[in-house]
Design a protein around this motif. Structure first.
Motif, PDB file in Angstrom:
ATOM      1  N   ASP A 122       0.814  -1.218   0.000  1.00  0.00           N
ATOM      2  CA  ASP A 122       0.000   0.000   0.000  1.00  0.00           C
ATOM      3  C   ASP A 122       0.847   1.267   0.000  1.00  0.00           C
ATOM      4  O   ASP A 122       0.334   2.367   0.147  1.00  0.00           O
ATOM      5  CB  ASP A 122      -0.955   0.016   1.200  1.00  0.00           C
ATOM      6  N   GLN A 123       2.165   1.099  -0.129  1.00  0.00           N
ATOM      7  CA  GLN A 123       3.113   2.220  -0.149  1.00  0.00           C
ATOM      8  C   GLN A 123       2.986   3.088   1.101  1.00  0.00           C
ATOM      9  O   GLN A 123       3.125   4.314   1.038  1.00  0.00           O
ATOM     10  CB  GLN A 123       2.954   3.053  -1.423  1.00  0.00           C
ATOM     11  N   LYS A 124       2.764   2.443   2.214  1.00  0.00           N
ATOM     12  CA  LYS A 124       2.714   3.127   3.503  1.00  0.00           C
ATOM     13  C   LYS A 124       3.754   2.499   4.432  1.00  0.00           C
ATOM     14  O   LYS A 124       4.211   1.385   4.199  1.00  0.00           O
ATOM     15  CB  LYS A 124       1.314   3.015   4.114  1.00  0.00           C
ATOM     16  N   PRO A 125       4.153   3.214   5.510  1.00  0.00           N
ATOM     17  CA  PRO A 125       5.169   2.674   6.415  1.00  0.00           C
ATOM     18  C   PRO A 125       4.802   1.287   6.934  1.00  0.00           C
ATOM     19  O   PRO A 125       3.632   0.991   7.186  1.00  0.00           O
ATOM     20  CB  PRO A 125       5.197   3.702   7.553  1.00  0.00           C
ATOM     21  N   LEU A 126       5.808   0.441   7.089  1.00  0.00           N
ATOM     22  CA  LEU A 126       5.589  -0.908   7.612  1.00  0.00           C
ATOM     23  C   LEU A 126       5.178  -0.801   9.081  1.00  0.00           C
ATOM     24  O   LEU A 126       5.964  -0.316   9.908  1.00  0.00           O
ATOM     25  CB  LEU A 126       6.872  -1.723   7.470  1.00  0.00           C
ATOM     26  N   PRO A 127       3.977  -1.243   9.437  1.00  0.00           N
ATOM     27  CA  PRO A 127       3.461  -0.997  10.792  1.00  0.00           C
ATOM     28  C   PRO A 127       4.282  -1.641  11.905  1.00  0.00           C
ATOM     29  O   PRO A 127       4.346  -1.096  13.008  1.00  0.00           O
ATOM     30  CB  PRO A 127       2.043  -1.607  10.747  1.00  0.00           C
ATOM     31  N   ASP A 128       4.902  -2.781  11.624  1.00  0.00           N
ATOM     32  CA  ASP A 128       5.611  -3.507  12.689  1.00  0.00           C
ATOM     33  C   ASP A 128       7.125  -3.307  12.623  1.00  0.00           C
ATOM     34  O   ASP A 128       7.884  -4.058  13.231  1.00  0.00           O
ATOM     35  CB  ASP A 128       5.287  -4.997  12.614  1.00  0.00           C
ATOM     36  N   LEU A 129       7.578  -2.285  11.887  1.00  0.00           N
ATOM     37  CA  LEU A 129       9.017  -2.063  11.750  1.00  0.00           C
ATOM     38  C   LEU A 129       9.637  -1.691  13.093  1.00  0.00           C
ATOM     39  O   LEU A 129       9.109  -0.859  13.835  1.00  0.00           O
ATOM     40  CB  LEU A 129       9.280  -0.952  10.733  1.00  0.00           C
TER      41      LEU A 129
END
Length: 430
Positions: free
Chosen positions: A293-300
């Motif tokens: 989705d070209q959004k930040p990786l939530p679990d990074l």
């Protein structure tokens, strides 16, 4: 060219004594403004929010400075240094361009290719960016670039995949890192993504082992004298060779790129195809641009490079680049105005949101919310010693020789001693 410290105020500390927002706009940078100048800008953002940031920033500056135009050229990161060097040497340099500092910048200064910014920096760029942030872009007490981000390195990882493998504590030693990679393999997960086709990502592993094995005095001597006779340089190669023998990297890592598409090392992290990647603090933005989705990786998440038992490096030492932007020596005055604009809190906050990387402006740093970025700032500020990336410190030719030699070893065609010899040979020709 090695800095004992390049401190960056942490988000927690910024609340104390932070300057008030200046309300400065693109036209309030204190320079000459609209002088009819036409300029070119080279940057290394090729996808998503990074490209949008530069387009919006340039458009806002042009609107506030009638008659000024800036032509933007986006160049793939791995191609930028070579193209820039060619352009500078041919006398056809861009007016504004990404500056990595270190030996690369020193060579430009020696050749008379950069504009001296020392007495031209003003407004929020002077008031809200610490002197230490300028130190990486300075030589002989003269400033040659506007810093925009300090980008310490470490291991970025997927918390979901660590949880899936039953890893409950971040590794703090190489033995613990090897245990974590075995747990990930047992869970059917590639432990480490590595884009060795681009050479420098593989070399980062050697840099970090060298930072752990070599004393700060040895690192400083190497930077100042191009001397690599200390045994720690070979030990760093041996450490990497031993780690690589445990097969921690993704299949095909030698032909994997670092940042170009879903199959790159950053793409493998973005799409949960590998658990972790050793990289600088620009990585979250690159990863975010490559998620579905070209959004930040939530679990990074993030942890510092583990310590090496018996190493002479000071525990907690950090490594990272300081990205900045320079003006070529013949660039118009509007170039300096644009750099001052880049240093304002408004633009720096937009930079952080676009690249998901720590800005250097202390007011803009108050906007940082991601736990992993806060962890990076905390580790960096607590570090007893910090250096830039070694290929940046040593300059283009020596740095490239180092990077290629590391990949040659990882491919089974070289030894730790060959890495040192390649660097020494390149230094002798410099």
């Amino acid at each position: 060219m090695i800095s004992r410290r390049l401190p960056l105020a942490s988000a927690a500390l910024l609340a104390v004594g932070a300057l008030a927002l200046s309300g400065c706009t693109a036209g309030d940078t204190g320079g000459s403004g609209g002088d009819g100048a036409s300029m070119t800008l080279w940057h290394n953002s090729t996808t998503g929010p990074g490209v949008e940031f530069w387009e919006a920033t340039v458009a806002d500056f042009e609107k506030a400075n009638p008659g000024v135009t800036i032509e933007i050229q986006s160049i793939q990161n791995e191609d930028l240094d070579g193209k820039l060097q060619t352009a500078l040497n041919s006398g056809d340099a861009p007016d504004i361009f990404l500056q990595r500092g270190g030996g690369k910048m020193a060579a430009m200064v020696k050749a008379g290719q950069l504009k001296d910014l020392t007495d031209a920096i003003d407004g929020p760029a002077a008031d809200e960016i610490p002197d230490a942030a300028y130190s990486a872009n300075s030589l002989d007490d003269k400033i040659y670039a506007m810093p925009v981000a300090v980008l310490p390195g470490g291991l970025f990882y997927s918390q979901d995949l660590f949880d899936q493998a039953g890893i409950t504590e971040n590794p703090t030693t190489i033995d613990e890192l090897e245990s974590a990679t075995e747990a990930l393999k047992a869970a059917g997960i590639d432990p480490v993504a590595l884009g060795a086709k681009d050479a420098w990502p593989a070399a980062h592993w050697y840099y970090w082992f060298a930072l752990r094995e070599c004393s700060s005095d040895t690192l400083a001597k190497a930077a100042d004298e191009m001397s690599f006779d200390d045994e720690c340089w070979v030990r760093a190669g041996e450490d990497l060779q031993d780690f690589a023998a445990t097969e921690p990297f993704n299949d095909g890592f030698l032909t994997t790129t670092a940042q170009q598409g879903a199959a790159s090392s950053a793409g493998l992290i973005a799409n949960k195809q590998a658990a972790m990647e050793l990289m600088g603090a620009w990585d979250p933005g690159v990863i975010g641009s490559l998620t579905p989705d070209q959004k930040p990786l939530p679990d990074l998440s993030w942890f510092p490079f583990p310590e090496v038992e018996g190493g002479e490096g000071e525990p907690g030492s950090m490594m990272g680049g300081v990205d900045g932007y320079s003006c070529s020596v013949d660039a118009p005055d509007a170039c300096v105005d644009f750099l001052n604009y880049l240093g304002t809190s408004e633009v720096q906050t937009a930079y952080y949101k676009a690249f998901n990387a720590p800005p250097v402006n202390t007011v803009a740093q108050e906007a940082v919310t991601e736990p992993y970025l806060k962890d990076i700032l905390e580790a960096y500020n607590a570090a007893p010693y910090a250096t830039q990336w070694l290929d940046t410190v040593y300059g283009q030719n020596v740095g490239n020789a180092l990077n290629v030699a590391v990949v040659t070893m990882l491919s089974g065609q070289g030894t730790p001693e060959d890495i040192v010899k390649a660097v020494e040979d390149a230094a002798a020709k410099a």
